[in-house]
Design an enzyme around this catalytic site. Structure first.
Site, PDB file in Angstrom:
ATOM      1  N   LYS A   1       4.893  20.300  -1.370  1.00  7.65           N
ATOM      2  CA  LYS A   1       5.409  18.613  -1.668  1.00  7.65           C
ATOM      3  C   LYS A   1       6.131  18.982  -2.878  1.00  7.65           C
ATOM      4  CE  LYS A   1       4.085  14.859  -0.324  1.00  7.65           C
ATOM      5  NZ  LYS A   1       3.191  13.928   1.092  1.00  7.65           N
TER       6      LYS A   1
ATOM      7  N   ASP B   1       7.475  11.197   3.317  1.00 12.81           N
ATOM      8  CA  ASP B   1       6.694  10.916   1.713  1.00 12.81           C
ATOM      9  C   ASP B   1       7.293   8.768   1.512  1.00 12.81           C
ATOM     10  OD1 ASP B   1       4.146  11.278   0.800  1.00 12.81           O
ATOM     11  OD2 ASP B   1       4.774  10.473  -0.144  1.00 12.81           O
TER      12      ASP B   1
HETATM   13  P1  NDP Z   1       6.720   4.153   2.814  1.00 11.66           P
HETATM   14  O1  NDP Z   1       7.773   4.809   1.558  1.00 11.66           O
HETATM   15  O2  NDP Z   1       7.106   4.408   4.142  1.00 11.66           O
HETATM   16  O3  NDP Z   1       5.854   3.099   2.459  1.00 11.66           O
HETATM   17  C1  NDP Z   1       5.322   3.376   0.911  1.00 11.66           C
HETATM   18  C2  NDP Z   1       4.830   1.399   0.737  1.00 11.66           C
HETATM   19  O4  NDP Z   1       4.133   1.381  -0.719  1.00 11.66           O
HETATM   20  C3  NDP Z   1       5.645   0.638   0.180  1.00 11.66           C
HETATM   21  O5  NDP Z   1       5.012   0.067   1.246  1.00 11.66           O
HETATM   22  C4  NDP Z   1       5.593   0.521  -1.014  1.00 11.66           C
HETATM   23  O6  NDP Z   1       6.827  -0.361  -1.943  1.00 11.66           O
HETATM   24  C5  NDP Z   1       4.038   0.700  -1.123  1.00 11.66           C
HETATM   25  N1  NDP Z   1       4.221   1.167  -3.036  1.00 11.66           N
HETATM   26  C6  NDP Z   1       4.686   2.697  -2.807  1.00 11.66           C
HETATM   27  N2  NDP Z   1       4.094   2.956  -4.427  1.00 11.66           N
HETATM   28  C7  NDP Z   1       3.596   1.858  -4.487  1.00 11.66           C
HETATM   29  C8  NDP Z   1       3.264   1.407  -5.465  1.00 11.66           C
HETATM   30  N3  NDP Z   1       2.823   2.341  -6.892  1.00 11.66           N
HETATM   31  N4  NDP Z   1       2.143   0.175  -6.172  1.00 11.66           N
HETATM   32  C9  NDP Z   1       2.846  -0.251  -5.021  1.00 11.66           C
HETATM   33  N5  NDP Z   1       2.342  -0.508  -4.064  1.00 11.66           N
HETATM   34  C10 NDP Z   1       3.977   0.706  -3.611  1.00 11.66           C
HETATM   35  O7  NDP Z   1       5.950   5.857   2.447  1.00 11.66           O
HETATM   36  P2  NDP Z   1       4.567   6.296   3.533  1.00 11.66           P
HETATM   37  O8  NDP Z   1       3.725   5.176   4.015  1.00 11.66           O
HETATM   38  O9  NDP Z   1       4.985   7.753   3.905  1.00 11.66           O
HETATM   39  O10 NDP Z   1       3.574   6.291   2.026  1.00 11.66           O
HETATM   40  C11 NDP Z   1       2.141   5.702   1.412  1.00 11.66           C
HETATM   41  C12 NDP Z   1       1.069   6.392   1.340  1.00 11.66           C
HETATM   42  O11 NDP Z   1       1.103   7.336   2.417  1.00 11.66           O
HETATM   43  C13 NDP Z   1       1.444   7.715   0.621  1.00 11.66           C
HETATM   44  O12 NDP Z   1      -0.018   8.158  -0.195  1.00 11.66           O
HETATM   45  C14 NDP Z   1       2.002   8.895   1.180  1.00 11.66           C
HETATM   46  O13 NDP Z   1       1.717  10.539   0.158  1.00 11.66           O
HETATM   47  C15 NDP Z   1       1.076   8.824   2.065  1.00 11.66           C
HETATM   48  N6  NDP Z   1       1.172   9.644   3.322  1.00 11.66           N
HETATM   49  C16 NDP Z   1       2.293   9.497   4.191  1.00 11.66           C
HETATM   50  C17 NDP Z   1       1.968  10.331   5.072  1.00 11.66           C
HETATM   51  C18 NDP Z   1       4.055  10.235   5.886  1.00 11.66           C
HETATM   52  O14 NDP Z   1       4.064  10.839   7.005  1.00 11.66           O
HETATM   53  N7  NDP Z   1       4.741   9.123   5.622  1.00 11.66           N
HETATM   54  C19 NDP Z   1       1.899  11.510   5.844  1.00 11.66           C
HETATM   55  C20 NDP Z   1       0.298  11.670   4.629  1.00 11.66           C
HETATM   56  C21 NDP Z   1       0.282  10.454   3.755  1.00 11.66           C
HETATM   57  P3  NDP Z   1       8.197  -0.627  -2.405  1.00 11.66           P
HETATM   58  O15 NDP Z   1       9.062  -0.362  -0.935  1.00 11.66           O
HETATM   59  O16 NDP Z   1       7.916  -1.902  -3.030  1.00 11.66           O
HETATM   60  O17 NDP Z   1       7.799   0.934  -2.821  1.00 11.66           O
END
Ligand code: NDP
Length: 488
Positions: A125, A165
Site C-alpha cells: 500500500k 484508494d
Molecule cells: P474516495 O476518495 O473515492 O472516497 C472517500 C470518501 O470517504 C469521500 O466521500 C471522503 O469525503 C470520505 N472520507 C475520507 N476520509 C474521511 C474522514 N476522515 N472522515 C469522513 N469522511 C471521510 O475513496 P474510496 O471510496 O476509494 O475509499 C473509501 C474506503 O474504501 C477507504 O477505506 C478505502 O481504503 C476503502 N477501499 C477502497 C477500495 C477501492 O477500490 N477504491 C478497495 C478496498 C477498500 P471527502 O471527500 O470529504 O474527503
C-alpha cells in the site's frame, strides 16, 4: 509469555508511534492465536514475526509546482509488505492524514485480503499526504507526475502493481500511468483501475461497492433473508460508496444516507438511480460537497459534522475511512435495529465496536473479506493485461460475484472447523467466524504449485477471524528452513 503476546510486545516497541498499524496487527494476531497454538511450525518458522515486519518501506519527497508557480513539498510512501503470493498489490491513498502508520496498517490488511481472493497477489500500500481536494486538474497532474518520478523505480507489472484508494481515482491513475509509461518506456499493466483505453477492466470501478453488497447478500442467505427492501445507511460518497449505493438500488434495497468529511445527507425516501447519477457527477466531475444533495433534492436533510450511524437502518455499509464507527456508533446502530454491517472501507469499526457486533451476533463482514472485491477485480485486470485481452462486463462481474461467494463460503466452513459451535451455523453470527481458508488452494497444492499455509484462528472470544494465509511453495519451504533462508 504466549507467542502472540511476545510478538505484539516486539511490534509495540518497534512501531511505538503507529497506532493504526498496531491496531491492525493486534486485531489479527489475537484472532489467530488458537491456530498458532496448534501449529508449532508457526513458532519455529517465526511466521508471526515475519508477518508484522514489512519486506520494504519506501519513503520519498514529492516536490511539485502549484498554479501560482510556487513549490510545494509532500511526502510519499510505498510499503511493500509481503510478496509470498505474488507481486505486491494494493492502492495508493492521497489524503492529508497519510503517514507511516496509515500506510503500514493498510498494507498489513492488504496481505490477508489479497490471500482471500485466492489470486496470486502479495500485499502493499502507498500514498502521500497530498490533498487533491481544492486542487486544479493541472496541480493534481503535476503532483502525480512527480510522485511517479520516484515511485516508478520501485514498481512494475511483476514487482508491485498499485491501484487507487482514497483520493486516487480514475483521474489520478491516468496521470500516474502516463508518467510511468514515459519513464519506463513501456505500455504495461503497472497500475490497475486504469481507464479502458489504457488496459483498464470493466467493473473495476464498481468492484469494491458491488463486492460489499454481494458479501452482504451471502451473509443474509445464511438467515434465509435477502437485501431487498432493506433500509441501508452508507457513509462516504466516493468510489466505494457510490457503487455500494448503485448495487443496493439495483437489488431493491433502500439506501438512505451518504456522507463526506463535512457531514451526511439523509434521504428517507431512499436515494434513487437518478439522484445517485447526480452524486457521481458532483463528486467525480465537479468535485463538490455532499451537502449540495440536500439543497438539490427536496425531502433530504444534511447534518453537518456527523456520521450517519444514528439513522435507523437494517444494514450499514461503512464506505469512508478507518475508525469511522466508534463503540458508541456501534451501540446506536444496534439499538436502532441494525443487524448487518458490511465493511467496504478498511478497518472502519474500532475494536470496541467489533466486539459489540459480535456479542450481539449481528451479521458482520469485516473489510478484509467484504471489500476484497476491489482488489480481486484488480487481479482480474492484471490477468487481462497479461493476456492483452479484455473480458466483457458480464464475465468480470460474474467472476467478482464468484470470488465474493467463495470468500464467504470458506469463512463459513473454516469457522465451523475451528469449533465455533454448530452454532456457527444458521443461528450464529457470521461475524463469529469470519474469514478465510486455503481450501480452494488444495487442488493447486496437489499439483505442487502452491503450498498451503493456513493460519486460522479465533481468540478475542468472539472476534474469531479465521484467517488463512496461502503462500507460494518457495515461501513454504523457507518457513521450514528459515535459519538458512531468512527472507519470505
Ligand atoms: P474516495 O476518495 O473515492 O472516497 C472517500 C470518501 O470517504 C469521500 O466521500 C471522503 O469525503 C470520505 N472520507 C475520507 N476520509 C474521511 C474522514 N476522515 N472522515 C469522513 N469522511 C471521510 O475513496 P474510496 O471510496 O476509494 O475509499 C473509501 C474506503 O474504501 C477507504 O477505506 C478505502 O481504503 C476503502 N477501499 C477502497 C477500495 C477501492 O477500490 N477504491 C478497495 C478496498 C477498500 P471527502 O471527500 O470529504 O474527503
Amino acid at each position: 509469555m504466549a507467542l502472540v503476546q511476545e510478538v505484539l510486545e516486539i511490534a509495540k516497541k518497534r512501531n511505538a508511534n503507529e497506532p493504526e498499524f498496531l491496531q491492525a496487527v493486534t486485531e489479527v494476531l489475537e484472532s489467530i492465536e488458537p491456530a498458532v497454538q496448534r501449529n508449532k511450525k508457526y513458532r519455529d518458522g517465526r511466521i508471526l514475526e515475519r508477518l508484522v515486519e514489512p519486506e520494504r518501506v519506501i519513503q520519498f519527497r514529492v516536490p511539485w509546482i502549484d498554479d501560482k508557480g510556487q513549490i510545494q513539498v509532500n511526502r510519499g510512501f510505498r510499503v511493500q509488505m509481503n510478496s509470498a503470493l505474488g507481486p505486491y498489490k494494493g492502492g495508493l491513498r492521497f489524503h492529508p492524514t497519510v503517514c507511516a502508520s496509515i500506510v503500514k496498517f493498510l498494507a498489513f490488511e492488504q496481505v490477508f485480503k489479497n490471500s482471500l481472493t485466492t489470486l496470486p497477489m502479495g500485499g502493499g500500500k502507498g500514498g502521500a499526504d497530498f490533498d487533491p481536494k481544492g486542487k486544479s486538474d493541472t496541480e493534481v497532474m503535476h503532483f502525480c507526475q512527480s510522485f511517479m518520478s520516484e515511485l516508478f523505480r520501485h514498481v512494475g507489472p511483476n514487482t508491485d502493481v498499485p491501484a487507487g484508494d482514497i483520493g486516487v481515482g480514475g483521474r489520478e491513475i491516468g496521470y500516474l500511468f502516463g508518467q510511468y509509461k514515459r519513464l519506463a518506456n513501456e505500455f504495461t499493466g503497472v497500475l490497475t483501475g486504469k481507464a479502458l483505453n489504457w488496459g483498464g477492466s470493466l467493473i473495476r470501478p464498481e468492484a469494491t461497492g458491488y463486492g460489499a453488497v454481494y458479501f452482504a447478500q451471502e451473509m443474509l442467505k445464511t438467515r434465509n433473508d435477502t437485501i431487498e427492501g432493506k433500509t441501508c445507511t452508507v457513509s462516504g460518497s466516493g468510489n466505494a460508496a457510490q457503487f455500494t449505493v448503485e448495487k443496493l438500488i439495483e437489488c431493491g434495497a433502500k439506501p438512505v444516507t451518504m456522507s463526506d468529511s463535512g457531514g451526511f445527507i439523509h434521504d428517507k425516501n431512499g436515494i434513487t438511480a437518478e439522484e445517485l447519477a447526480w452524486v457521481k457527477s458532483i463528486k467525480n466531475v465537479r468535485r463538490g460537497r455532499i451537502k449540495e444533495y440536500a439543497e438539490k433534492f427536496r425531502g433530504a436533510t444534511y447534518v453537518a459534522g456527523q456520521r450517519p450511524w444514528a439513522v435507523k437502518c437494517d444494514c450499514a455499509f461503512p464506505c469512508a475511512t478507518q475508525n469511522e464507527i466508534t463503540g458508541e456508533d456501534a451501540k446506536k446502530l444496534i439499538d436502532n435495529g441494525c443487524y448487518l454491517v458490511s465493511e467496504a472501507a478498511n478497518m472502519p469499526t474500532v475494536p470496541a465496536g467489533v466486539d459489540l457486533f459480535l456479542e450481539k451476533k449481528i451479521l458482520f463482514g469485516p473489510g478484509k473479506a467484504a471489500n476484497a472485491g476491489g482488489v480481486a477485480t484488480s487481479g482480474l485486470e492484471m490477468s487481462q493485461n497479461s493476456m492483452r485481452l479484455p473480458w466483457p462486463r458480464e464475465e468480470v462481474d460474474s467472476r467478482l460475484r464468484h470470488i465474493m461467494t467463495t470468500i464467504h463460503k470458506h469463512a463459513w466452513e473454516t469457522a465451523a472447523e475451528y469449533g465455533h459451535p454448530g452454532e456457527i451455523g444458521r443461528k450464529a453470527s457470521f461475524a463469529n467466524c469470519v474469514c478465510c481458508s486455503l481450501r480452494s488452494l488444495r487442488g493447486i497444492n496437489r499439483v505442487g504449485k502452491i503450498a498451503r499455509l493456513r493460519i486460522s484462528c479465533g481468540k478475542r472470544a468472539q472476534h474469531n477471524w479465521i484467517l488463512a494465509l496461502r503462500v507460494a511453495n518457495d515461501a513454504a519451504r523457507q518457513f521450514n528452513c528459515c535459519a538458512t533462508v531468512p527472507q519470505g
